[in-house]
Design a protein around this motif. Structure first.
Motif, PDB file in Angstrom:
ATOM      1  N   LEU A  50       7.613   0.140   3.381  1.00 18.81           N
ATOM      2  CA  LEU A  50       7.490  -1.262   2.973  1.00 18.81           C
ATOM      3  C   LEU A  50       6.240  -1.899   3.573  1.00 18.81           C
ATOM      4  CD1 LEU A  50      11.131  -2.630   3.152  1.00 18.81           C
ATOM      5  CD2 LEU A  50       9.612  -2.684   1.162  1.00 18.81           C
ATOM      6  N   ARG A  51       5.992  -1.634   4.850  1.00 20.36           N
ATOM      7  CA  ARG A  51       4.819  -2.219   5.506  1.00 20.36           C
ATOM      8  C   ARG A  51       3.521  -1.687   4.909  1.00 20.36           C
ATOM      9  NH1 ARG A  51       7.971  -1.900  10.824  1.00 20.36           N
ATOM     10  NH2 ARG A  51       8.533  -4.084  11.189  1.00 20.36           N
ATOM     11  N   GLU A  52       3.532  -0.407   4.549  1.00 14.78           N
ATOM     12  CA  GLU A  52       2.316   0.206   4.004  1.00 14.78           C
ATOM     13  C   GLU A  52       2.061  -0.182   2.554  1.00 14.78           C
ATOM     14  OE1 GLU A  52       2.602   4.458   4.384  1.00 14.78           O
ATOM     15  OE2 GLU A  52       3.179   4.261   6.500  1.00 14.78           O
ATOM     16  N   ARG A  53       3.106  -0.181   1.746  1.00 13.04           N
ATOM     17  CA  ARG A  53       2.917  -0.305   0.305  1.00 13.04           C
ATOM     18  C   ARG A  53       3.560  -1.543  -0.307  1.00 13.04           C
ATOM     19  NH1 ARG A  53       3.721   5.583  -1.189  1.00 13.04           N
ATOM     20  NH2 ARG A  53       1.953   6.541  -0.155  1.00 13.04           N
ATOM     21  N   GLY A  54       4.366  -2.257   0.470  1.00 14.26           N
ATOM     22  CA  GLY A  54       5.034  -3.428  -0.077  1.00 14.26           C
ATOM     23  C   GLY A  54       6.162  -3.042  -1.015  1.00 14.26           C
ATOM     24  N   TYR A  55       6.744  -4.060  -1.594  1.00 10.27           N
ATOM     25  CA  TYR A  55       7.878  -3.861  -2.500  1.00 10.27           C
ATOM     26  C   TYR A  55       7.473  -3.074  -3.744  1.00 10.27           C
ATOM     27  CZ  TYR A  55      11.740  -4.954  -5.641  1.00 10.27           C
ATOM     28  OH  TYR A  55      12.787  -4.855  -6.519  1.00 10.27           O
ATOM     29  N   ALA A  56       6.358  -3.434  -4.330  1.00 12.35           N
ATOM     30  CA  ALA A  56       5.932  -2.799  -5.577  1.00 12.35           C
ATOM     31  C   ALA A  56       5.684  -1.303  -5.398  1.00 12.35           C
ATOM     32  CB  ALA A  56       4.677  -3.476  -6.116  1.00 12.35           C
ATOM     33  N   GLY A  57       5.180  -0.894  -4.246  1.00 16.69           N
ATOM     34  CA  GLY A  57       4.877   0.512  -4.007  1.00 16.69           C
ATOM     35  C   GLY A  57       5.988   1.285  -3.325  1.00 16.69           C
ATOM     36  N   GLU A 113       5.605 -11.010  -0.409  1.00 16.46           N
ATOM     37  CA  GLU A 113       5.894 -10.172  -1.571  1.00 16.46           C
ATOM     38  C   GLU A 113       7.382 -10.170  -1.898  1.00 16.46           C
ATOM     39  OE1 GLU A 113       4.926  -5.825  -3.452  1.00 16.46           O
ATOM     40  OE2 GLU A 113       4.610  -6.091  -1.313  1.00 16.46           O
ATOM     41  N   LEU A 114       8.236 -10.118  -0.876  1.00 12.74           N
ATOM     42  CA  LEU A 114       9.677 -10.112  -1.142  1.00 12.74           C
ATOM     43  C   LEU A 114      10.148 -11.441  -1.724  1.00 12.74           C
ATOM     44  CD1 LEU A 114      11.130  -8.103   1.864  1.00 12.74           C
ATOM     45  CD2 LEU A 114      10.910  -7.386  -0.527  1.00 12.74           C
ATOM     46  N   ILE A 115       9.595 -12.529  -1.246  1.00 14.51           N
ATOM     47  CA  ILE A 115       9.965 -13.826  -1.814  1.00 14.51           C
ATOM     48  C   ILE A 115       9.573 -13.873  -3.288  1.00 14.51           C
ATOM     49  CG2 ILE A 115       9.446 -16.301  -1.776  1.00 14.51           C
ATOM     50  CD1 ILE A 115       9.313 -16.019   1.322  1.00 14.51           C
TER      51      ILE A 115
END
Length: 185
Positions: free
Chosen positions: A21-28, A101-103
């Motif tokens: 999650l920290r590296e790629r975020g939600y989308a990745g 990103e999560l919001i």
């Protein structure tokens, strides 16, 4: 007879999920890659977290452990400590980006949004209980609204992180607590 669940596996998967999650975020984010990083079978992950959103919320929830809500009996110190810990987390660029990103993703994906709101509601309930006890001790005015106080404290942190980009340092956390308590004494 079913075999007991291995909590060590849960911890490995959640650690891998947080890192991804920290590296790629939600989308990745992907469950299959999380399983590979945790060195467990895909079925192990899917059995515990049937969807991406389930695992994302579980991993994000563990990040709250770095900002525990502790009660010492000094409401000013307790709130300042909690806000300081939240601010410290939000100062980390990868955490800031993930929260934003999560919001945003929660508005596009109703199930994710609902799960995130439920997670934040748990935190809010714990903090409101702390404020209720402070009111019973006389540290807050009779009739003080814990929900309003929490909005006055946490809202500005997220405003600074998501909108203005201004710092969320310990000095700011103390100023927020002082201002909110001054309104409710």
């Amino acid at each position: 007879m079913a075999r007991p669940r291995d909590t060590g596996v849960d911890a490995k998967v959640l650690e891998a999920a947080r890192a991804l999650l920290r590296e790629r975020g939600y989308a990745g984010f992907a469950l299959d890659e999380t399983a590979a990083r945790a060195e467990v079978a895909r079925t192990t992950v899917y059995r515990r977290w049937p969807t991406k959103d389930h695992l994302v919320v579980a991993a994000f929830a563990t990040m709250f452990e770095t900002a525990p809500i502790r009660e010492t009996g000094d409401v000013r110190a307790d709130l300042t400590s909690t806000l300081g810990a939240i601010g410290a987390g939000l100062r980390r660029p990868e955490t800031r980006a993930l929260v934003a990103e999560l919001i945003a993703a929660g508005t596009r994906h109703p199930e994710l949004g609902e799960a995130l709101r439920a997670l934040w509601a748990q935190r809010r309930t714990a903090a409101a209980e702390l404020l209720d006890r402070a009111a019973r001790r006389g540290d807050l005015a009779a009739g003080a609204d814990p929900a309003l106080i929490l909005d006055q404290l946490v809202g500005p942190l997220y405003y600074r992180v998501l909108i203005s980009g201004d710092p969320v340092d310990d000095q700011y956390a103390r100023a927020l607590v002082d201002a909110a308590l001054a309104c409710h004494r």
